[in-house]
Design a protein around this motif. Structure first.
Motif, PDB file in Angstrom:
ATOM      1  N   UNK A   1      23.812  36.958  42.368  1.00 32.01           N
ATOM      2  CA  UNK A   1      25.205  36.834  42.786  1.00 32.01           C
ATOM      3  C   UNK A   1      26.081  36.664  41.556  1.00 32.01           C
ATOM      4  N   UNK A   2      27.279  37.165  41.652  1.00 32.07           N
ATOM      5  CA  UNK A   2      28.208  37.067  40.525  1.00 32.07           C
ATOM      6  C   UNK A   2      28.803  35.672  40.457  1.00 32.07           C
ATOM      7  N   UNK A   3      28.937  35.169  39.254  1.00 32.55           N
ATOM      8  CA  UNK A   3      29.630  33.906  39.018  1.00 32.55           C
ATOM      9  C   UNK A   3      31.091  34.272  38.754  1.00 32.55           C
ATOM     10  N   UNK A   4      31.871  34.348  39.837  1.00 32.79           N
ATOM     11  CA  UNK A   4      33.234  34.849  39.748  1.00 32.79           C
ATOM     12  C   UNK A   4      34.122  33.987  38.858  1.00 32.79           C
ATOM     13  N   UNK A   5      33.922  32.686  38.884  1.00 33.50           N
ATOM     14  CA  UNK A   5      34.727  31.806  38.040  1.00 33.50           C
ATOM     15  C   UNK A   5      34.461  32.079  36.563  1.00 33.50           C
ATOM     16  N   UNK A   6      33.193  32.258  36.206  1.00 30.26           N
ATOM     17  CA  UNK A   6      32.837  32.552  34.814  1.00 30.26           C
ATOM     18  C   UNK A   6      33.369  33.919  34.396  1.00 30.26           C
ATOM     19  N   UNK A   7      33.284  34.890  35.296  1.00 31.65           N
ATOM     20  CA  UNK A   7      33.800  36.220  34.994  1.00 31.65           C
ATOM     21  C   UNK A   7      35.308  36.176  34.756  1.00 31.65           C
ATOM     22  N   UNK A   8      36.020  35.452  35.613  1.00 35.30           N
ATOM     23  CA  UNK A   8      37.475  35.344  35.461  1.00 35.30           C
ATOM     24  C   UNK A   8      37.822  34.690  34.131  1.00 35.30           C
TER      25      UNK A   8
ATOM     26  N   UNK B   1      39.899  36.537  31.006  1.00 33.39           N
ATOM     27  CA  UNK B   1      41.166  36.044  30.454  1.00 33.39           C
ATOM     28  C   UNK B   1      41.079  35.772  28.963  1.00 33.39           C
ATOM     29  N   UNK B   2      39.878  35.545  28.450  1.00 38.83           N
ATOM     30  CA  UNK B   2      39.729  35.272  27.016  1.00 38.83           C
ATOM     31  C   UNK B   2      39.161  36.453  26.247  1.00 38.83           C
ATOM     32  N   UNK B   3      38.998  37.591  26.901  1.00 43.22           N
ATOM     33  CA  UNK B   3      38.429  38.764  26.257  1.00 43.22           C
ATOM     34  C   UNK B   3      39.371  39.302  25.189  1.00 43.22           C
ATOM     35  N   UNK B   4      38.888  39.326  23.962  1.00 44.37           N
ATOM     36  CA  UNK B   4      39.727  39.828  22.874  1.00 44.37           C
ATOM     37  C   UNK B   4      39.834  41.347  22.903  1.00 44.37           C
ATOM     38  N   UNK B   5      38.906  42.011  23.555  1.00 46.10           N
ATOM     39  CA  UNK B   5      38.979  43.469  23.661  1.00 46.10           C
ATOM     40  C   UNK B   5      40.165  43.927  24.482  1.00 46.10           C
ATOM     41  N   UNK B   6      40.569  43.102  25.439  1.00 46.95           N
ATOM     42  CA  UNK B   6      41.700  43.460  26.294  1.00 46.95           C
ATOM     43  C   UNK B   6      43.027  43.390  25.547  1.00 46.95           C
ATOM     44  N   UNK B   7      43.035  42.758  24.382  1.00 47.51           N
ATOM     45  CA  UNK B   7      44.272  42.639  23.601  1.00 47.51           C
ATOM     46  C   UNK B   7      44.805  44.018  23.214  1.00 47.51           C
TER      47      UNK B   7
END
Length: 120
Positions: free
Chosen positions: A48-55, A59-65
């Motif tokens: 099962x996905x850990x949705x809280x950890x994924x979120x 939000x802290x992913x530097x690639x999305x910058x």
């Protein structure tokens, strides 16, 4: 390897090794099918996905910058990425703290960037 050898050693159009080739192909397919079933049963079922950890990671992913680069510039985006990596803070929060963009606008742009990267 056996299939290759049987195919190589066959005589012109009268390959006497065709039954062996067919048998080995079917056997390999059966092994692969069984292996996939075992992998599914023992490794995949129940994940099962850990949705809280994924979120939090999203939000802290530097690639999305990179989605913010056209709006705040390369140097500011690089600085935000370094800060996010060092502190673990959300990128949108850092952008707002630096007064580069409104937090909601930054979050929307980052969300669009993550969806584009994920192919959605």
């Amino acid at each position: 390897m056996s299939i290759t050898m049987a195919a190589d050693n066959g005589q012109l159009q009268l390959n006497a090794f065709e039954p062996l080739i067919a048998h080995l192909l079917l056997q390999s397919t059966a092994w692969l099918t069984h292996g996939c079933a075992v992998l599914r049963t023992l490794c995949v079922d129940g994940i099962t996905a850990n949705e809280r950890r994924f979120a939090q990671q999203a939000t802290t992913s530097v690639g999305a910058v990179t989605a913010l680069t056209p709006h705040i510039g390369y140097e500011a985006a690089a600085s935000i990425a370094k800060q996010a990596l060092a502190t673990g803070n959300a990128v949108a929060d850092l952008v707002a703290a630096e007064s580069l963009l409104d937090r909601h606008i930054a979050a929307r742009l980052l969300s669009q960037g993550v969806r584009a990267i994920a192919g959605g």
